[in-house]
Design a protein around this motif. Structure first.
Motif, PDB file in Angstrom:
ATOM      1  N   ASN A 200       0.816  -1.216   0.000  1.00  0.00           N
ATOM      2  CA  ASN A 200       0.000   0.000   0.000  1.00  0.00           C
ATOM      3  C   ASN A 200       0.842   1.256   0.000  1.00  0.00           C
ATOM      4  O   ASN A 200       0.326   2.364   0.025  1.00  0.00           O
ATOM      5  CB  ASN A 200      -0.905   0.002   1.243  1.00  0.00           C
ATOM      6  CG  ASN A 200      -2.100   0.911   1.069  1.00  0.00           C
ATOM      7  OD1 ASN A 200      -2.859   0.727   0.136  1.00  0.00           O
ATOM      8  ND2 ASN A 200      -2.263   1.873   1.957  1.00  0.00           N
TER       9      ASN A 200
ATOM     10  N   MET B 190      -3.799   3.290   5.649  1.00  0.00           N
ATOM     11  CA  MET B 190      -4.794   2.251   5.355  1.00  0.00           C
ATOM     12  C   MET B 190      -5.760   2.126   6.524  1.00  0.00           C
ATOM     13  O   MET B 190      -5.347   2.010   7.688  1.00  0.00           O
ATOM     14  CB  MET B 190      -4.075   0.923   5.113  1.00  0.00           C
ATOM     15  CG  MET B 190      -4.861  -0.070   4.318  1.00  0.00           C
ATOM     16  SD  MET B 190      -3.787  -1.433   3.807  1.00  0.00           S
ATOM     17  CE  MET B 190      -4.912  -2.349   2.773  1.00  0.00           C
TER      18      MET B 190
ATOM     19  N   GLN C 179     -10.331  -1.441   8.894  1.00  0.00           N
ATOM     20  CA  GLN C 179     -11.220  -2.449   8.322  1.00  0.00           C
ATOM     21  C   GLN C 179     -10.665  -2.985   7.016  1.00  0.00           C
ATOM     22  O   GLN C 179     -10.712  -4.197   6.753  1.00  0.00           O
ATOM     23  CB  GLN C 179     -12.620  -1.866   8.106  1.00  0.00           C
ATOM     24  CG  GLN C 179     -13.665  -2.882   7.637  1.00  0.00           C
ATOM     25  CD  GLN C 179     -13.865  -4.011   8.654  1.00  0.00           C
ATOM     26  OE1 GLN C 179     -13.994  -3.750   9.851  1.00  0.00           O
ATOM     27  NE2 GLN C 179     -13.877  -5.251   8.181  1.00  0.00           N
ATOM     28  N   GLU C 180     -10.132  -2.118   6.198  1.00  0.00           N
ATOM     29  CA  GLU C 180      -9.545  -2.557   4.928  1.00  0.00           C
ATOM     30  C   GLU C 180      -8.336  -3.442   5.181  1.00  0.00           C
ATOM     31  O   GLU C 180      -8.156  -4.476   4.526  1.00  0.00           O
ATOM     32  CB  GLU C 180      -9.145  -1.343   4.088  1.00  0.00           C
ATOM     33  CG  GLU C 180      -8.575  -1.707   2.728  1.00  0.00           C
ATOM     34  CD  GLU C 180      -8.105  -0.500   1.941  1.00  0.00           C
ATOM     35  OE1 GLU C 180      -7.611  -0.702   0.817  1.00  0.00           O
ATOM     36  OE2 GLU C 180      -8.214   0.626   2.479  1.00  0.00           O
TER      37      GLU C 180
ATOM     38  N   ASP D  70      -9.527  -6.835   6.384  1.00  0.00           N
ATOM     39  CA  ASP D  70     -10.079  -7.660   5.304  1.00  0.00           C
ATOM     40  C   ASP D  70      -8.975  -8.245   4.428  1.00  0.00           C
ATOM     41  O   ASP D  70      -9.059  -9.402   3.993  1.00  0.00           O
ATOM     42  CB  ASP D  70     -11.040  -6.834   4.454  1.00  0.00           C
ATOM     43  CG  ASP D  70     -12.306  -6.442   5.220  1.00  0.00           C
ATOM     44  OD1 ASP D  70     -12.592  -7.098   6.234  1.00  0.00           O
ATOM     45  OD2 ASP D  70     -12.978  -5.475   4.804  1.00  0.00           O
ATOM     46  N   ARG D  71      -7.942  -7.450   4.183  1.00  0.00           N
ATOM     47  CA  ARG D  71      -6.819  -7.944   3.379  1.00  0.00           C
ATOM     48  C   ARG D  71      -6.067  -9.044   4.111  1.00  0.00           C
ATOM     49  O   ARG D  71      -5.620 -10.021   3.499  1.00  0.00           O
ATOM     50  CB  ARG D  71      -5.878  -6.784   3.043  1.00  0.00           C
ATOM     51  CG  ARG D  71      -6.434  -5.748   2.069  1.00  0.00           C
ATOM     52  CD  ARG D  71      -6.303  -6.202   0.641  1.00  0.00           C
ATOM     53  NE  ARG D  71      -4.912  -6.426   0.288  1.00  0.00           N
ATOM     54  CZ  ARG D  71      -4.067  -5.450  -0.100  1.00  0.00           C
ATOM     55  NH1 ARG D  71      -4.513  -4.206  -0.194  1.00  0.00           N
ATOM     56  NH2 ARG D  71      -2.829  -5.734  -0.412  1.00  0.00           N
TER      57      ARG D  71
END
Length: 737
Positions: A413, A419, A422-423, A426-427
């Motif tokens: 990223n 970042m 939550q993102e 999820d990753r």
């Protein structure tokens, strides 16, 4: 270097049709295959930046061509040129195709690094150029463009046109570059305005560029202060004004500064931070009016304030804005000029195992100052396992493995803003099935060091969400990577492009100027005929002057350009006739059987007369004769006998009717434009155009707005305008360009 082979032929002194033959015979290698029946040559070019790459040349004989006419000539305003017998395609394929044969559909591909076409009369077109770098605005194949320019110059091209439709990240580069530098990107190589769509003239284009380039930054801030994007526009302008040593007055100044300083700093020296003492000595040199001890005192205060700020924020990655640091420093130092000088000079320096850096906050876009502890990789940095709860049910190995997954995601990223939790969660689930383990690790990762990476957790003040970011540290803390800086820089440019240059309404002078520049795509470079004797030869341009009857009946369009010939100064009239006749027959299809009878006004003069005292080098000479093939279909490059413009005027709307429609719409648009979003820019520009282009502007405007606005609101306005005129314009077949 790429220019070695081409520069070896810089002594070529013939016309293009002669030079290209010599060039291919002596420098190129004929390939063992043909492309659509056409011979192809290859030259291997060695470049410092691009390695070894091929330059292919394909010779097309028009008489045997499936497409004998030239659409590029039509677009360039050269449709009236006589059809040339041969044209040469110059191709540098895309990188992945360098070792592959050229395909038969080469003229349809837009993936070539470079593709140009030159007719044997010396007129040609640069059709496409690629080579964009991912994190650059204008680095778009400059090496290939340099090569193309040297090739055209060496082979003695006469004029080369280009359609400037280059784009990068939704931006039309002819607009952004024109505003910054007063010319298109191709202007760096001498290309100038040729023709514009919708009747844009060179004078209108120059005026539009001047209006846009001189647009004041303070005026921009004022114009958009009540707009939703006004605050962000002001922040971007203020940020670069703080960074620049010179005052930024206009948007041209601002864009030039950004493009000249891609890292956001005046200096492009190496990124490694200098020592405290070296930095002080550097500040004291030059025109600095403060003593070294005063400069050192200011830096000590700044370091103290940054450390206090860091401690107050629990050692998180949190910088101080320039304004905040300046105000705090004023409590200890009374000379604000001294404070401003030091703050503006800081880039990065080290002191007592700490590094101070000036950066740009990606969220606020403001200049910030941050202090880091210098961390040595040799110390064997580990994730702080000691912070684990005594009742933690996960092993050390699992925790470290999960933490490495999180770090790798943040690495991928890199260059994008922090970042969201939550993102990131999820990753991570794509690699770790245990969501409880992920949650535990994310909760524990705050100012945590793993190898040479530091993970910071913070709260976004705008979204109130928890976010994570990653900073690399070694024995010398790594500065912001170039691609990350370029990303922020490109965001700023794109934001200014969309919200300033395209942000003015179509009724504003700036909005009209913007549309005029966007409507100007055709540019051309002209190589003037040499006005001196070179290698005991002088250049003449021989242009055919048809008879009065031919001009009245058959050749009603502007005359086609002539041919260039190289002759010795002592040539006779008879010899010049032979040379001109041979050149014309070798160049144009219509001249196959042309016989030169007369040179200029030298009628009745003996062919043995020497011209040394009659003509000067670089002169344009009229040639009269007979035998032009007026029955051939290969007459004009656009494939027509009459002007394309005349052929397209199919709706039979008279000039008085066009004026009447403009007058009606002026009242009509004022009545409904505030209630609906109508793009009236075409209408505003069209009022000043000639009849033909006013017709096109009007037809285009009506097609865009007829169903949605005009038809719906028409009955609410009283007018004597016949409705059938609007209907004709809406259904006309005029093109927009």
């Amino acid at each position: 270097m790429a220019s070695t082979i081409i520069e070896a032929f810089s002594s070529l002194c013939g016309s293009f049709r002669e030079n290209i033959r010599c060039f291919l015979q002596d420098a190129a290698e004929l390939e063992d295959y043909r492309v659509n029946g056409m011979p192809i040559w290859c030259i291997l070019i060695v470049s410092e930046h691009n390695g070894v790459f091929p330059l292919y040349t394909i010779e097309e004989t028009v008489e045997h061509s499936v497409n004998p006419f030239c659409d590029h000539c039509k677009l360039s305003g050269w449709g009236h040129h006589y059809v040339s017998k041969r044209r040469y395609h110059f191709i540098i394929p895309a990188n992945e195709s360098w070792n592959k044969p050229v395909k038969g559909n080469f003229s349809e591909l837009q993936s070539h690094n470079l593709y140009g076409l030159i007719h044997c009369n010396g007129y040609g077109h640069l059709i496409c150029i690629n080579g964009f770098k991912e994190n650059s605005i204008f680095d778009i194949g400059s090496d290939f463009m340099d090569l193309w320019d040297r090739l055209c110059t060496t082979l003695k091209a006469r004029e080369i046109s280009v359609c400037d439709d280059l784009k990068k990240r939704k931006m039309e580069l002819r607009l952004i570059h024109g505003v910054a530098y007063g010319r298109s990107w191709f202007g760096n190589w001498g290309y100038k305005f040729s023709t514009g769509s919708f009747g844009v003239t060179e004078q209108k284009y120059d005026t539009a560029i001047q209006i846009l380039g001189s647009l004041g930054l303070d005026k921009i801030i004022t114009d958009f202060k009540n707009d939703g994007k006004g605050m962000e526009i002001k922040q971007i302008i203020d940020k670069y004004r703080e960074l620049s040593e010179k005052p930024l007055i206009t948007i041209s100044d601002l864009l030039q500064y950004i493009f000249a300083n891609p890292c956001g700093y005046e200096s492009k020296t190496e990124d490694s931070p200098m020592s405290f003492r070296t930095f002080v000595n550097l500040l004291a040199k030059g025109d600095c009016r403060w003593a070294s001890r005063r400069l050192e005192h200011v830096l000590v205060v700044i370091i103290k304030l940054l450390n206090e700020h860091k401690a107050n924020n629990l050692n998180r990655k949190c910088g101080m804005s320039r304004h905040e640091l300046r105000e705090e420093a004023r409590k200890y130092i009374g000379d604000t000029g001294l404070i401003d000088f030091v703050l503006k000079s800081i880039k990065s320096f080290t002191v007592n195992n700490q590094i101070i850096r000036r950066t740009i906050n990606p969220l606020t876009r403001l200049v910030e100052f941050t202090i880091y502890d210098v961390v040595k990789e040799a110390e064997g940095l580990k994730w702080p396992i000691s912070r684990m709860d005594s009742g933690c049910r996960y092993s050390r190995d699992k925790l470290e493995q999960a933490a490495k997954v999180v770090v790798n995601i943040l690495k991928e990223n890199r260059g994008i803003d922090s970042m969201a939790r939550q993102e990131l969660r999820d990753r991570a689930r794509e690699c770790i099935r245990d969501t409880g383990l992920i949650d535990y690790v994310l909760k524990s990762l705050d100012n945590a060091v793993l190898g040479n990476q530091i993970v910071y957790r913070s709260k976004n003040p705008t979204t109130n969400r928890i976010e994570y970011s990653l900073v690399s540290v070694t024995n010398q803390v790594l500065p912001t990577p170039d691609n990350e800086v370029d990303l922020y820089l490109n965001k700023d440019i794109l934001f200014l492009y969309e919200n300033v240059l395209l942000g003015y309404s179509e009724s504003n002078d700036v909005g009209v100027a913007t549309q005029l520049v966007l409507d100007s795509k055709q540019f051309v470079k002209v190589w003037k005929i040499e006005g001196q004797v070179m290698n005991q030869l002088m250049t003449l341009a021989c242009k055919v002057l048809p008879s009065f009857h031919e001009l009245e009946t058959e050749l009603t369009r502007p005359l086609s350009p002539g041919v260039t010939v190289m002759i010795p100064p002592g040539i006779t009239i008879g010899d010049l006739k032979v040379v001109a006749q041979r050149a014309l027959r070798d160049t144009y299809c219509i001249m196959d059987d042309f016989v030169v009878k007369q040179i200029g006004g030298l009628r009745g003069i003996d062919d043995d007369k020497v011209l040394s005292c009659t003509l000067e080098p670089g002169a344009h000479v009229w040639v009269r004769g007979c035998g032009m093939d007026l029955a051939t279909e290969l007459r004009y490059e656009d494939g027509t006998y009459k002007s394309t413009m005349d052929r397209n005027m199919a709706c039979n709307v008279e000039e008085e009717d066009v004026e009447l429609v403009f007058k009606f719409l002026s009242t009509f648009v004022n009545g409904i434009s505030k209630k609906s979003k109508m793009d009236t820019r075409r209408l505003n520009i069209g009022r000043d155009a000639c009849h033909t282009w006013a017709h096109r502007h009007l037809a285009h405007f009506l097609r865009l707005n007829y169903q949605k606005h005009i038809k719906r609101h028409y009955n609410h306005f009283s007018s004597d305008l016949p409705f059938n005129i609007i209907f004709k314009l809406v259904n006309s077949k005029d093109s927009d360009a």
